[in-house]
Design a protein around this motif. Sequence first.
Motif, PDB file in Angstrom:
ATOM      1  N   ALA A  46      18.541 -58.691 -29.583  1.00  8.91           N
ATOM      2  CA  ALA A  46      18.601 -58.184 -28.213  1.00  8.91           C
ATOM      3  C   ALA A  46      18.734 -59.288 -27.167  1.00  8.91           C
ATOM      4  O   ALA A  46      18.994 -58.994 -26.006  1.00  8.91           O
ATOM      5  N   THR A  47      18.591 -60.530 -27.556  1.00  8.74           N
ATOM      6  CA  THR A  47      18.653 -61.640 -26.610  1.00  8.74           C
ATOM      7  C   THR A  47      19.792 -62.568 -26.990  1.00  8.74           C
ATOM      8  O   THR A  47      19.998 -62.875 -28.168  1.00  8.74           O
ATOM      9  N   VAL A  48      20.535 -63.008 -25.955  1.00  9.65           N
ATOM     10  CA  VAL A  48      21.642 -63.940 -26.160  1.00  9.65           C
ATOM     11  C   VAL A  48      21.196 -65.298 -25.616  1.00  9.65           C
ATOM     12  O   VAL A  48      20.746 -65.391 -24.462  1.00  9.65           O
ATOM     13  N   PHE A  49      21.306 -66.314 -26.452  1.00 12.73           N
ATOM     14  CA  PHE A  49      20.887 -67.668 -26.087  1.00 12.73           C
ATOM     15  C   PHE A  49      22.096 -68.579 -25.935  1.00 12.73           C
ATOM     16  O   PHE A  49      23.102 -68.411 -26.617  1.00 12.73           O
ATOM     17  N   GLY A  50      21.954 -69.564 -25.061  1.00 14.19           N
ATOM     18  CA  GLY A  50      22.971 -70.590 -24.902  1.00 14.19           C
ATOM     19  C   GLY A  50      22.869 -71.604 -26.024  1.00 14.19           C
ATOM     20  O   GLY A  50      22.060 -71.451 -26.947  1.00 14.19           O
ATOM     21  N   PRO A  51      23.674 -72.661 -25.928  1.00 14.45           N
ATOM     22  CA  PRO A  51      23.663 -73.668 -26.987  1.00 14.45           C
ATOM     23  C   PRO A  51      22.348 -74.443 -26.981  1.00 14.45           C
ATOM     24  O   PRO A  51      21.617 -74.435 -25.983  1.00 14.45           O
ATOM     25  N   PRO A  52      22.038 -75.102 -28.095  1.00 15.89           N
ATOM     26  CA  PRO A  52      20.825 -75.924 -28.125  1.00 15.89           C
ATOM     27  C   PRO A  52      20.841 -76.926 -26.969  1.00 15.89           C
ATOM     28  O   PRO A  52      21.877 -77.499 -26.644  1.00 15.89           O
ATOM     29  N   ASN A  53      19.695 -77.093 -26.339  1.00 13.35           N
ATOM     30  CA  ASN A  53      19.628 -77.985 -25.185  1.00 13.35           C
ATOM     31  C   ASN A  53      18.572 -79.070 -25.344  1.00 13.35           C
ATOM     32  O   ASN A  53      18.205 -79.735 -24.391  1.00 13.35           O
ATOM     33  N   GLY A  54      18.064 -79.228 -26.568  1.00 18.50           N
ATOM     34  CA  GLY A  54      17.077 -80.260 -26.824  1.00 18.50           C
ATOM     35  C   GLY A  54      15.667 -79.857 -26.421  1.00 18.50           C
ATOM     36  O   GLY A  54      14.724 -80.623 -26.577  1.00 18.50           O
ATOM     37  N   LYS A  55      15.492 -78.667 -25.893  1.00 18.59           N
ATOM     38  CA  LYS A  55      14.169 -78.178 -25.495  1.00 18.59           C
ATOM     39  C   LYS A  55      13.680 -77.198 -26.560  1.00 18.59           C
ATOM     40  O   LYS A  55      14.472 -76.663 -27.331  1.00 18.59           O
TER      41      LYS A  55
END
Length: 123
Positions: free
Chosen positions: A19-28
């Motif tokens: 149900a959730t769309v995430f962006g690319p890995p950001n190091g966090k």
Amino acid sequence: MNKYEGHTPGPWRVGDAGATVFGPPNGKPSPTIIASVSRSMATKRKHADARLIADAPMLLAQRDALAAALDECLPIVETEAETRDDWGRKHEDREAIEEAGNLDYLVSRIRAALAALTEVKAS
């Protein structure tokens, strides 16, 4: 400037719950949340909507590539249509004139597609 300029770059991905769309890995520890699809929706529809949203950067890149290819092809098809039409009229060759008409139709379809792609980009 188009309406998509400045969006979070892809790739995007759908989370494990669907149900959730995430962006690319950001190091966090937690990646950027792009969108959350309503939990009250039917599971199948919710997952399909999330996948569609996650594919947005790829679809945008494909749209831009298609527009560029059509833009590159248009003058070639226009020239070929004119050449066949001129040759057909000069030599009274109905087949060449008909082929030119078909190419004119193709030119009109390419122009319409380019206009539609440009409209989506600008609106």
